[in-house]
Scaffold this motif. Structure first.
Motif, PDB file in Angstrom:
ATOM      1  N   PHE A 165       0.860  -1.182   0.000  1.00 45.75           N
ATOM      2  CA  PHE A 165       0.000   0.000   0.000  1.00 45.75           C
ATOM      3  C   PHE A 165       0.896   1.232   0.000  1.00 45.75           C
ATOM      4  O   PHE A 165       1.984   1.202   0.548  1.00 45.75           O
ATOM      5  N   LYS A 166       0.401   2.318  -0.583  1.00 42.60           N
ATOM      6  CA  LYS A 166       1.235   3.500  -0.730  1.00 42.60           C
ATOM      7  C   LYS A 166       1.484   4.189   0.610  1.00 42.60           C
ATOM      8  O   LYS A 166       2.577   4.671   0.875  1.00 42.60           O
TER       9      LYS A 166
ATOM     10  N   PRO B 233      -2.107   5.176   6.246  1.00 44.36           N
ATOM     11  CA  PRO B 233      -3.560   5.277   6.388  1.00 44.36           C
ATOM     12  C   PRO B 233      -4.320   4.287   5.505  1.00 44.36           C
ATOM     13  O   PRO B 233      -5.338   3.734   5.909  1.00 44.36           O
ATOM     14  N   GLU B 234      -3.809   4.031   4.288  1.00 50.95           N
ATOM     15  CA  GLU B 234      -4.482   3.070   3.410  1.00 50.95           C
ATOM     16  C   GLU B 234      -4.439   1.668   4.007  1.00 50.95           C
ATOM     17  O   GLU B 234      -5.396   0.903   3.908  1.00 50.95           O
TER      18      GLU B 234
ATOM     19  N   LEU C 185      -4.341   1.022   7.188  1.00 54.16           N
ATOM     20  CA  LEU C 185      -5.281   1.035   8.308  1.00 54.16           C
ATOM     21  C   LEU C 185      -6.721   0.832   7.825  1.00 54.16           C
ATOM     22  O   LEU C 185      -7.480   0.060   8.419  1.00 54.16           O
ATOM     23  N   VAL C 186      -7.092   1.520   6.725  1.00 56.72           N
ATOM     24  CA  VAL C 186      -8.437   1.342   6.166  1.00 56.72           C
ATOM     25  C   VAL C 186      -8.658  -0.118   5.787  1.00 56.72           C
ATOM     26  O   VAL C 186      -9.705  -0.702   6.076  1.00 56.72           O
TER      27      VAL C 186
ATOM     28  N   LEU D 292      -9.220  -2.081   9.017  1.00 62.10           N
ATOM     29  CA  LEU D 292     -10.499  -1.763   9.672  1.00 62.10           C
ATOM     30  C   LEU D 292     -11.676  -2.321   8.871  1.00 62.10           C
ATOM     31  O   LEU D 292     -12.669  -2.747   9.437  1.00 62.10           O
TER      32      LEU D 292
ATOM     33  N   VAL E  17       3.075   4.959  14.814  1.00 58.54           N
ATOM     34  CA  VAL E  17       2.630   6.349  14.906  1.00 58.54           C
ATOM     35  C   VAL E  17       1.247   6.515  14.280  1.00 58.54           C
ATOM     36  O   VAL E  17       0.403   7.262  14.759  1.00 58.54           O
ATOM     37  N   ALA E  18       1.017   5.758  13.170  1.00 54.96           N
ATOM     38  CA  ALA E  18      -0.218   5.929  12.405  1.00 54.96           C
ATOM     39  C   ALA E  18      -1.440   5.368  13.124  1.00 54.96           C
ATOM     40  O   ALA E  18      -2.560   5.697  12.765  1.00 54.96           O
TER      41      ALA E  18
ATOM     42  N   PRO F 178      -6.595   4.339  16.973  1.00 54.79           N
ATOM     43  CA  PRO F 178      -7.387   3.122  16.800  1.00 54.79           C
ATOM     44  C   PRO F 178      -7.007   2.008  17.776  1.00 54.79           C
ATOM     45  O   PRO F 178      -7.881   1.284  18.246  1.00 54.79           O
TER      46      PRO F 178
END
Lengths: 499, 334
Positions: free
Chosen positions: B192-193, B196-197, B199-200, B203, B215-216, B220
């Protein structure tokens, strides 16, 4: 805490003199950098980030958020006046906004962009307040297969963006896709088409390409005109949109709001997709689609509303889940973290003053922006009376400075010049830049989500049909293509009969 | 005396004066050479604003400004996956006024891939300024795997589990590749780039497990939206409180992590030793101060100082070999 007491406490925070001042500073800086092409909100926010270390968390986030949505307001100004998109999400605004300016209607174009932004922005804050948590769940439902299908749908829709020949816009889409493959391949890590140039490893920059294709090529085209000719007619009819304009715009503004808000929630270019989709939708349902591209006010009102509504929507994943959907939100997340606040599902409970303070500040900020921008319209319109021999070199200068200041990189200036010349040639051959831009922006997301989907499904293509959202988007795209083909066929048949 | 002679004489006097001034200027700058810094210090950031390296640099710059009493200016020069910024340090005048915080692989990787015209020898580390980026191995909260051991047992019996990770050329992805290879887990990586991507995707249960920067995902994790199975570095370094703490590399595998290095401050290798010494003293003082560590912890990192020379002698050659191995594994070099 329920929503109303939360909002009330939020307003109490915003009306503290210092927060009120920071809100104003934020939207003021935002307007400025939105107007200046090149310097984007993320750059300005990064520069100002250290100055917020000493402030309270609420004040600093209020100011930084103000820069972001302020820039969305200002971004349309240069698109309309000089055909240079100040922001990626204002690219579509060039198509009709600049035509309006050429016809002496820059005032109504700027005015409707400002009012549309206010409406879209305000409604999206209401949405943010009531729907933050449930909508955040929707954002998470979008995995790679869903993205692939959604982008496919957007690409199909974007064909409607084109004015001229369908064939030519297909070619432009292919060129855009090819350009978007330059740089490091996500899956293998290999570099493609970089020719040993370091800057190209990260791909060709979006803003230099847009500045070249729209701005520089405009200057080049104008070089051909004789000096005496004044394109912007000196007689400017009125500064604000009249009743007729409003009647035409109210529908696009409403649709732009409800389109932009949910699209803004999606990670990755939500505001850009929203503006493109809004434009193609307005053109599709218009009774007079031929007016689009020749100064239709709907083509300004819809996208400008949609991108501001999307800006409000993009706060949702960050505040509700801790996921920044774009670079600006990532910066805001950094700022929150520095102040010891962790964005995520617990933030609203742990730090209500920050969440409600920011929400309330956005209501105030949007009104401030309108008050700030309306008097400026007169000033901007006067700018168009500057003689061409002065205005055109100035535009070129702004483009040069803007493309350098993006990443402090000379190569990006060269890229912009190359695309400026390419844009000029394309115009002469009557190819349009808009489909190229759409494909160029969405190409990487399309490719990456396609390959990720297939890795996840171990190579099975059914992954795109198994997921309901993905299936729905693909079916819709298919329906549009069939519909277009049928129409094309009928038209041809009619013409044959006529002949 | 004729006018011509007069003119000549005046010319000579002028020339002498000019020479004297130049000489003065020289001696002046000679004397000033001992003094560092002479002008503004530029901190090159090889990434766009907002990322961890960007924030870290801005924090360090704030402390350096206090110590050196000259403006320390962070400049973002993103591009080439970080190699563009490294190239600027390599080609800067070697006077210690152009510095950059980088992980060693940012220098090693582009050189091994022959993508740049600088050499590993063009850089000199002043010292370490932060611990390695903390990396976690995560899954969604109602996944069948309660512990890392559950997962490893399952993965060994069921090859081909999909695991999200950042782009292949990042340190975090190399960590994933090494653990996958050495523990023979047969996971299939999904790149993934951005974090956050990833994490999505977790989830939304689009992928079952992922490697991601701590850190990201602090928010959550604390809200119970994500389950941490494993932490490459001790979880205490990440600032996230999890009870019971997930195992880290050393406690789980009983050995030091094979692929781990921190953030270092680098300068051009031709920088005079006196300047490097001044920088070393100041950086050591800053990094060892509790305020600096406290600021780093706010962004999810922690301070740790190692002398640059010691690092070059003891750890660097091994890191070069590991990066080479990782790149071979990914099929990026022969």
């Amino acid at each position: 805490m329920d929503i109303f007491s939360g909002l009330l406490s939020g307003f109490q925070i915003v009306f503290k003199p210092e927060n009120f001042l920071y809100c104003f500073i934020g939207v003021f800086i935002g307007t400025l950098i939105g107007v200046l092409p090149g310097i984007g909100p993320s750059g300005a926010m990064a520069m100002l980030l250290p100055t917020t270390f000493g402030l309270s968390p609420a004040s600093s986030i209020i100011m930084l958020a103000g820069i972001f949505y302020g820039a969305q307001y200002g971004g349309s100004t240069t698109s309309i006046l000089v055909n240079i998109p100040g922001e990626a999400s204002s690219i579509v605004t060039c198509l009709d906004g600049y035509q309006m300016a050429k016809q002496g209607r820059a005032g109504p174009a700027l005015g409707i962009a400002a009012f549309g932004s206010l409406i879209g922005g305000t409604i999206s804050i209401i949405g943010l307040m009531f729907l933050a948590l449930p909508l955040a769940e929707i954002a998470v439902a979008f995995g790679p297969p869903e993205y692939f299908s959604l982008i496919s749908l957007t690409m199909v829709l974007s064909i409607y963006l084109s004015q001229g020949s369908l064939f030519k816009s297909f070619i432009m889409i292919i060129v855009g896709l090819i350009l978007s493959t330059v740089g490091m391949d996500l899956v293998s890590g290999k570099t493609r088409f970089t020719f040993g140039c370091g800057t190209l490893i990260d791909g060709i920059g979006l803003v230099p390409v847009a500045m070249g294709l729209f701005g520089v090529s405009e200057v080049l085209v104008n070089l051909e005109e004789s000096l005496e000719r004044v394109i912007f007619k000196a007689k400017i009819k009125n500064l604000l949109p009249n009743r007729e304009d409003w009647k035409k715009s109210i529908g696009p503004i409403a649709r732009g709001t409800f389109l932009g808000f949910p699209l803004g929630i999606l990670p990755g270019g939500g505001a850009i997709i929203a503006s493109f989709v809004s434009y193609s939708l307005e053109k599709k349902i218009s009774k007079t689609p031929e007016r689009f591209g020749n100064g239709a006010i709907e083509g300004v009102a819809g996208p400008e509303t949609a991108n501001n509504a999307a800006a409000g929507g993009s706060f949702i994943p960050l505040l509700a889940l801790g996921i920044p959907p774009n670079v600006v939100m990532a910066l805001l997340m950094g700022a929150l973290i520095i102040h010891g606040i962790t964005p995520g599902p617990l933030m609203i409970q742990q730090h209500p003053e920050v969440f409600w303070g920011v929400v309330a500040s956005m209501y105030i900020g949007n009104v401030m922006l309108l008050l700030l921008n309306l008097p400026l319209i007169g000033l901007w319109v006067k700018l168009l009376k500057v003689p061409y021999r002065i205005l055109m070199p100035l535009i070129l200068l702004f483009c040069l400075i803007g493309s350098y200041s993006l990443n402090n990189n000379v190569v990006e200036v060269i890229i912009m010049i190359i695309f400026g010349i390419a844009g000029y040639v394309l115009r002469k051959l009557e190819f349009e830049a808009a489909p190229l831009m759409v494909a160029f922006i969405l190409g990487p997301i399309l490719e990456n989500s396609w390959r990720q989907s297939l890795v996840i499904s171990s190579g099975s293509f059914f992954v795109f049909l198994e997921k309901p959202i993905s299936l729905g988007a693909l079916l819709l795209a298919f329906f549009i293509i069939v519909n277009a083909l049928v129409k094309y066929y009928r038209k041809k048949k009619k013409r044959l009969i006529f002949e | 005396m004729s006018t011509r002679q007069k003119k000549l004489k005046r010319g000579l006097v002028c020339m002498n004066l000019f020479l004297i001034i130049i000489l003065f200027a020289f001696t002046f700058s000679w004397a000033a050479g001992e003094k560092y810094p002479q002008r503004n210090i530029e901190m090159i950031i090889s990434f766009p604003p907002g990322g961890p390296v960007d924030l870290m640099t801005r924090i360090l710059a704030k402390y350096m400004e206090k110590e050196f009493k000259v403006p320390v200016i962070p400049v973002n020069k993103p591009g080439g996956g970080g190699s563009l910024g490294a190239g600027i340090v390599a080609s800067s005048p070697p006077d210690g006024h152009t510095l950059s915080i980088m992980v060693p692989s940012s220098i090693i990787m582009p050189v091994l891939r022959k993508e740049v015209n600088f050499l590993i020898e063009d850089f000199k580390p002043i010292g370490q300024v932060a611990n390695p980026p903390p990396v976690l191995f995560i899954t969604y909260p109602d996944s069948p795997w309660k512990t890392f051991k559950d997962f490893i047992d399952y993965a060994k019996k069921n090859p081909g589990i999909k695991c999200g990770h950042p782009p292949i050329t990042t340190v975090n992805a190399l960590k994933f590749m090494f653990i996958n290879k050495y523990e023979n887990l047969k996971l299939v990586g999904v790149p993934f780039k951005t974090d956050p991507e990833i994490l999505v995707a977790i989830l939304g249960k689009h992928i079952p497990v992922a490697t991601i920067s701590s850190v990201a995902i602090k928010g959550p994790v604390e809200a119970g939206k994500v389950r941490v199975l494993f932490s490459f570095n001790p979880i205490s370094e990440t600032g996230i409180k999890i009870d019971p703490p997930p195992p880290d590399f050393e406690s789980f595998f009983g050995k030091k992590p094979p692929f781990d290095f921190g953030f270092y401050l680098w300068c051009n290798s031709k920088t005079p030793n006196e300047v490097v010494e001044i920088l070393k003293r100041t950086i050591e003082k800053i990094v060892k101060s509790p305020e600096y560590d406290n600021d780093l912890r706010k962004i999810g990192y922690s301070a740790n100082y190692t002398d640059g020379e010691i690092f070059m002698k003891n750890e660097f050659p091994q890191i070069v070999n590991l990066v080479r191995e990782g790149l071979k594994e990914a099929g990026l070099i022969k």
